[in-house]
Design an enzyme around this catalytic site. Structure first.
Site, mmCIF file in Angstrom:
data_model
loop_
_atom_site.group_PDB
_atom_site.id
_atom_site.type_symbol
_atom_site.label_atom_id
_atom_site.label_comp_id
_atom_site.label_asym_id
_atom_site.label_seq_id
_atom_site.Cartn_x
_atom_site.Cartn_y
_atom_site.Cartn_z
ATOM 1 N N SER A 106 -5.538 -14.113 1.788
ATOM 2 C CA SER A 106 -6.240 -12.803 0.740
ATOM 3 C C SER A 106 -5.926 -13.207 -0.457
ATOM 4 O O SER A 106 -5.553 -14.044 -1.476
ATOM 5 C CB SER A 106 -5.482 -11.998 1.803
ATOM 6 O OG SER A 106 -6.476 -11.074 0.706
ATOM 7 N N LEU A 121 -17.902 -1.394 0.855
ATOM 8 C CA LEU A 121 -19.093 -0.567 0.004
ATOM 9 C C LEU A 121 -18.666 -0.512 -1.081
ATOM 10 O O LEU A 121 -19.715 0.359 -1.912
ATOM 11 C CB LEU A 121 -18.826 0.590 0.067
ATOM 12 C CG LEU A 121 -18.845 0.555 1.893
ATOM 13 C CD1 LEU A 121 -18.584 1.691 2.174
ATOM 14 C CD2 LEU A 121 -19.946 0.187 2.109
ATOM 15 N N TYR A 127 0.942 -1.242 0.295
ATOM 16 C CA TYR A 127 0.069 -0.278 -0.004
ATOM 17 C C TYR A 127 0.517 1.537 0.153
ATOM 18 O O TYR A 127 1.756 1.488 0.906
ATOM 19 C CB TYR A 127 -0.774 0.174 0.654
ATOM 20 C CG TYR A 127 -1.890 -1.537 1.640
ATOM 21 C CD1 TYR A 127 -2.174 -1.451 -0.735
ATOM 22 C CD2 TYR A 127 -2.350 -1.104 2.494
ATOM 23 C CE1 TYR A 127 -3.249 -2.976 -0.161
ATOM 24 C CE2 TYR A 127 -3.399 -2.116 2.202
ATOM 25 C CZ TYR A 127 -3.643 -3.224 1.654
ATOM 26 O OH TYR A 127 -5.243 -3.829 0.994
HETATM 27 N N1 LIG Z 1 -6.642 -8.149 1.011
HETATM 28 C C1 LIG Z 1 -6.764 -7.604 -0.532
HETATM 29 O O1 LIG Z 1 -6.666 -7.884 -1.559
HETATM 30 C C2 LIG Z 1 -7.433 -6.362 -0.524
HETATM 31 C C3 LIG Z 1 -7.592 -5.129 -1.690
HETATM 32 C C4 LIG Z 1 -8.210 -3.957 -1.471
HETATM 33 C C5 LIG Z 1 -8.454 -3.217 0.022
HETATM 34 N N2 LIG Z 1 -8.263 -4.134 1.350
HETATM 35 C C6 LIG Z 1 -8.043 -3.605 2.011
HETATM 36 O O2 LIG Z 1 -9.659 -3.072 2.517
HETATM 37 C C7 LIG Z 1 -9.411 -1.665 2.374
HETATM 38 C C8 LIG Z 1 -11.086 -1.217 2.578
HETATM 39 O O3 LIG Z 1 -10.873 -1.133 0.510
HETATM 40 P P1 LIG Z 1 -11.624 -0.013 0.132
HETATM 41 O O4 LIG Z 1 -10.561 1.128 0.480
HETATM 42 O O5 LIG Z 1 -11.952 -0.590 -1.945
HETATM 43 O O6 LIG Z 1 -13.188 -0.616 0.859
HETATM 44 P P2 LIG Z 1 -14.427 0.730 0.670
HETATM 45 O O7 LIG Z 1 -14.269 0.510 1.628
HETATM 46 O O8 LIG Z 1 -15.303 0.219 0.422
HETATM 47 O O9 LIG Z 1 -14.053 2.305 -0.295
HETATM 48 C C9 LIG Z 1 -13.401 2.766 0.856
HETATM 49 C C10 LIG Z 1 -13.606 4.362 -0.372
HETATM 50 O O10 LIG Z 1 -15.130 4.300 -0.800
HETATM 51 C C11 LIG Z 1 -15.086 5.969 -0.411
HETATM 52 N N3 LIG Z 1 -16.755 6.333 0.949
HETATM 53 C C12 LIG Z 1 -17.398 5.007 1.529
HETATM 54 N N4 LIG Z 1 -18.271 5.823 2.693
HETATM 55 C C13 LIG Z 1 -18.752 6.409 1.699
HETATM 56 C C14 LIG Z 1 -19.209 7.158 0.867
HETATM 57 N N5 LIG Z 1 -20.663 6.862 2.028
HETATM 58 N N6 LIG Z 1 -19.917 8.360 -0.026
HETATM 59 C C15 LIG Z 1 -18.702 8.469 -1.405
HETATM 60 N N7 LIG Z 1 -17.614 8.140 -1.118
HETATM 61 C C16 LIG Z 1 -17.072 7.233 -0.040
HETATM 62 C C17 LIG Z 1 -14.001 6.456 0.632
HETATM 63 O O11 LIG Z 1 -14.070 7.860 0.758
HETATM 64 P P3 LIG Z 1 -13.515 8.531 1.965
HETATM 65 O O12 LIG Z 1 -12.012 8.463 2.292
HETATM 66 O O13 LIG Z 1 -13.713 10.394 1.844
HETATM 67 O O14 LIG Z 1 -14.415 8.224 3.219
HETATM 68 C C18 LIG Z 1 -12.958 5.721 0.002
HETATM 69 O O15 LIG Z 1 -12.396 6.321 -0.626
HETATM 70 C C19 LIG Z 1 -8.269 -1.563 2.471
HETATM 71 O O16 LIG Z 1 -8.442 -0.768 2.830
HETATM 72 C C20 LIG Z 1 -7.646 -2.331 2.494
HETATM 73 O O17 LIG Z 1 -7.282 -3.030 3.941
HETATM 74 C C21 LIG Z 1 -7.764 -5.388 1.002
#
Ligand SMILES: NC(=O)c1ccc[n+]([C@@H]2O[C@H](COP(=O)([O-])OP(=O)(O)OC[C@H]3O[C@@H](n4cnc5c(N)ncnc54)[C@H](OP(=O)(O)O)[C@@H]3O)[C@@H](O)[C@H]2O)c1
Length: 309
Positions: A151, A221, A52
């Site tokens: 994962s 999300l 990351y």
């Molecule tokens: N194992 C894997 O292969 C893998 C892959 C991807 C991710 N991950 C892990 O999973 C975690 C979460 O993934 P993700 O970041 O994709 O998840 P997410 O929670 O689905 O998406 C986060 C994004 O959504 C935005 N967001 C959240 N609520 C919102 C709302 N109500 N309206 C508009 N935008 C909103 C956030 O913006 P704001 O910051 O402005 O709230 C952020 O840009 C990562 O941090 C990582 O630790 C793991």
């Protein structure tokens, strides 16, 4: 907040995990504020990966820990390794040498002496289970890692690795949201003569329940592969209508309902959230204050555009 007992260490870990994949442009102070907002809401778990921000996300959190030595002790800390970004292309590396070096580098960046959990980020087709087992054993014996997980693994990959490990794998972190459900779809349509019957994951949810492993949802999300948030998206009018209505009825936000939908699945479910905003962390934590009925859970599944036979 609700908690599960994680892995063989049985550490008490919150069902909402704060993922820090998106903090690479944030300051140490902003990150500290985000982490404290999680703790204030009972979220004691943080998720990272060595890739990351090319290590920057771990470095920033490490500086947060350095500024307040008491903070690390309040947190259950997980990172991932084995995705290698070469100058030419990306590949996966489960060699003992790489896992040991990656773990040491993670600890250095995070300015800590141990990880509570280390995951292998994506399956390596060249995996030698005995070699991984040796790396895990050394990391565990030296007190550098308490629990291990994977994962994006399918059940056969987990079973193959598990056969060589003396300790139980603690979790599989996989993509899952109300708008991303391949792990569920085929299960509803078993033995049908149409595409929906095609199993893409091999039964991850069932394998993890049978083996007492946690399932951690990533992009909780989002729809597609990092295509965007379904909340408020014109691509998901029906889903948003249902989420908004249930949110109003339950006095929470649609974010909380969407996460509660993941956590309603049986077994050790955890939702990894990726927001960088403290108020959205608080909204997310409220997912643990509500429980969806069976009918509400199915209503959300269908409103996301799915069908049941
Ligand atoms: N194992 C894997 O292969 C893998 C892959 C991807 C991710 N991950 C892990 O999973 C975690 C979460 O993934 P993700 O970041 O994709 O998840 P997410 O929670 O689905 O998406 C986060 C994004 O959504 C935005 N967001 C959240 N609520 C919102 C709302 N109500 N309206 C508009 N935008 C909103 C956030 O913006 P704001 O910051 O402005 O709230 C952020 O840009 C990562 O941090 C990582 O630790 C793991």
């Amino acid at each position: 907040m609700k908690y599960i007992n994680f892995g063989e260490s049985s550490r008490k870990v919150s069902k909402i995990i704060l993922g820090l994949m998106r903090i690479s442009e944030m300051s140490v102070k902003e990150t500290e504020h985000l982490v404290r907002s999680a703790l204030d809401n009972g979220i004691n778990a943080l998720d990272l990966a060595d890739c990351y921000g090319a290590g920057k996300c771990e470095q920033i959190l490490g500086r947060v820990f350095a500024a307040d030595p008491d903070l690390r002790g309040k947190i259950w800390l997980q990172s991932k390794c084995a995705i290698r970004y070469d100058e030419e292309f990306t590949y996966y590396d489960f060699s003992k040498e790489h896992i040991l070096k990656a773990a040491d580098d993670i600890l250095t960046r995070l300015q800590t002496d141990h990880l509570d959990s280390l995951l292998l980020h994506r399956p390596d087709a060249l995996m030698e289970p005995d070699e991984v087992a040796e790396a895990f054993a050394e990391l565990h014996q030296k007190g550098k890692v308490l629990d291990f997980g994977v994962s994006n693994f399918n059940p056969m990959q987990m079973a193959l690795l598990q056969k060589a490990l003396p300790r139980r794998l603690a979790c599989d972190q996989v993509q899952l949201s109300a708008a991303f459900t391949p792990m569920l779809d085929a299960g509803f349509q078993t033995n049908m003569k149409w595409d929906g019957s095609a199993m893409r994951d091999g039964g991850i949810l069932e394998y993890c329940r049978i083996n007492d492993m946690a399932v951690q949802s990533w992009s909780s999300l989002q729809y597609g592969f990092f295509e965007g948030i379904f909340l408020g998206s014109p691509k998901y009018p029906e889903l948003n209508k249902v989420l908004d209505r249930l949110a109003e009825e339950k006095s929470v936000t649609p974010t909380a309902v969407a996460l509660a939908w993941i956590l309603r699945l049986p077994g050790k479910m955890q939702a990894v959230i990726g927001t960088t905003k403290a108020d959205r962390v608080t909204q997310s934590a409220a997912a643990c204050d509500i429980e969806l009925t069976r009918k509400e859970w199915y209503e959300i599944y269908l409103a996301a555009g799915n069908k049941l036979p």
